[in-house]
Design an enzyme around this catalytic site. Structure first.
Site, PDB file in Angstrom:
ATOM      1  N   GLU A   1      10.420   2.340  -4.450  1.00  0.00           N
ATOM      2  CA  GLU A   1       9.455   1.932  -3.580  1.00  0.00           C
ATOM      3  C   GLU A   1      10.155   0.977  -2.593  1.00  0.00           C
ATOM      4  O   GLU A   1      11.008   0.278  -2.901  1.00  0.00           O
ATOM      5  CB  GLU A   1       8.134   1.461  -3.922  1.00  0.00           C
ATOM      6  CG  GLU A   1       8.416   0.107  -4.824  1.00  0.00           C
ATOM      7  CD  GLU A   1       7.098  -0.608  -5.095  1.00  0.00           C
ATOM      8  OE1 GLU A   1       6.152  -0.954  -4.213  1.00  0.00           O
ATOM      9  OE2 GLU A   1       6.714  -0.289  -6.293  1.00  0.00           O
TER      10      GLU A   1
ATOM     11  N   ARG B   1       3.548  -9.538   1.189  1.00  0.00           N
ATOM     12  CA  ARG B   1       4.014  -8.213   1.235  1.00  0.00           C
ATOM     13  C   ARG B   1       2.991  -7.351   2.004  1.00  0.00           C
ATOM     14  O   ARG B   1       3.634  -6.183   2.686  1.00  0.00           O
ATOM     15  CB  ARG B   1       4.684  -7.668   0.317  1.00  0.00           C
ATOM     16  CG  ARG B   1       5.843  -8.325  -0.380  1.00  0.00           C
ATOM     17  CD  ARG B   1       6.250  -7.893  -1.791  1.00  0.00           C
ATOM     18  NE  ARG B   1       6.715  -6.378  -1.961  1.00  0.00           N
ATOM     19  CZ  ARG B   1       6.544  -5.474  -2.857  1.00  0.00           C
ATOM     20  NH1 ARG B   1       6.016  -5.850  -3.877  1.00  0.00           N
ATOM     21  NH2 ARG B   1       6.887  -4.310  -3.001  1.00  0.00           N
TER      22      ARG B   1
ATOM     23  N   ARG C   1       3.610   0.541   2.352  1.00  0.00           N
ATOM     24  CA  ARG C   1       5.001   1.128   1.607  1.00  0.00           C
ATOM     25  C   ARG C   1       5.384   2.309   1.824  1.00  0.00           C
ATOM     26  O   ARG C   1       4.724   3.216   2.326  1.00  0.00           O
ATOM     27  CB  ARG C   1       4.901   1.062  -0.001  1.00  0.00           C
ATOM     28  CG  ARG C   1       4.124  -0.127  -0.723  1.00  0.00           C
ATOM     29  CD  ARG C   1       5.155  -1.466  -0.934  1.00  0.00           C
ATOM     30  NE  ARG C   1       4.473  -2.468  -1.596  1.00  0.00           N
ATOM     31  CZ  ARG C   1       3.686  -3.426  -1.157  1.00  0.00           C
ATOM     32  NH1 ARG C   1       3.454  -3.319   0.172  1.00  0.00           N
ATOM     33  NH2 ARG C   1       3.322  -4.278  -1.967  1.00  0.00           N
TER      34      ARG C   1
ATOM     35  N   HIS D   1      -1.682   0.655   0.014  1.00  0.00           N
ATOM     36  CA  HIS D   1      -1.241   0.086  -1.334  1.00  0.00           C
ATOM     37  C   HIS D   1      -1.576   1.490  -2.445  1.00  0.00           C
ATOM     38  O   HIS D   1      -2.006   1.111  -3.471  1.00  0.00           O
ATOM     39  CB  HIS D   1      -1.829  -1.106  -1.730  1.00  0.00           C
ATOM     40  CG  HIS D   1      -0.881  -1.904  -2.847  1.00  0.00           C
ATOM     41  ND1 HIS D   1      -1.159  -2.039  -4.276  1.00  0.00           N
ATOM     42  CD2 HIS D   1       0.267  -2.500  -2.684  1.00  0.00           C
ATOM     43  CE1 HIS D   1      -0.373  -2.469  -4.802  1.00  0.00           C
ATOM     44  NE2 HIS D   1       0.340  -3.048  -3.816  1.00  0.00           N
TER      45      HIS D   1
END
Length: 162
Positions: free
Chosen positions: A121, A132, A136, A151
């Site tokens: 990831e 963050r 992703r 997420h």
């Protein structure tokens, strides 16, 4: 006299064995391309036996078939930060966060089920987020990449090169 006629055959056999031992290099030293099982990255073997990553050549990514039943997102439709991270993945880094390039467990099993360690990831920074954020990119050893903006709740297959 008979031993001398065998010598050229032995030399030819040694040359063939040496070429086979080089792995990716074909006869007459032509370049061949192969995919490494560890990363799924394409590598090209040169006549000297050295391998160079396809990313280092900066060639556009090949579009592969979607190996999942997930919806697709075109690379060009990713947020700018996602396109930057995708470029870093192709180049092998460096990555902004220490958690990047770590194993993704796929515990939610939204992505196709694979052995542990298959997926890695990478954080896609979200402007204005103090941490963050939720975005992703997850990359599989087969070269496929997926984008999530929530997420890991949902993913889209990234259609690279489009």
């Amino acid at each position: 006299m008979r031993n001398r006629s065998i010598l050229p055959l032995l030399l030819a056999a040694l040359v063939v064995l040496a070429l086979v031992a080089l792995g990716g290099t074909g006869l007459l030293g032509q370049q061949t391309e192969r995919t490494t099982p560890e990363t799924g990255a394409s590598r090209t073997a040169t006549p000297g036996g050295a391998a160079t990553s396809a990313a280092a050549k900066q060639s556009p990514p090949r579009r592969s078939a979607n190996p999942s039943s997930l919806p697709e997102i075109r690379e060009a439709a990713l947020p700018a930060e996602g396109r930057r991270v995708l470029g870093l993945i192709r180049e092998g880094g460096p990555f902004q966060y220490s958690q990047d390039d770590q194993v993704f467990g796929n515990f939610e099993q939204v992505l196709p089920v694979r052995n542990r360690g298959y997926y890695r990831e990478y954080t896609v920074p979200t402007p204005g987020e103090p941490d963050r954020g939720a975005r992703r990119i997850v990359a599989g050893d087969g070269g496929e990449k997926y984008y999530t903006s929530d997420h890991y709740a949902t993913f889209k297959y990234i259609a690279e090169g489009s």
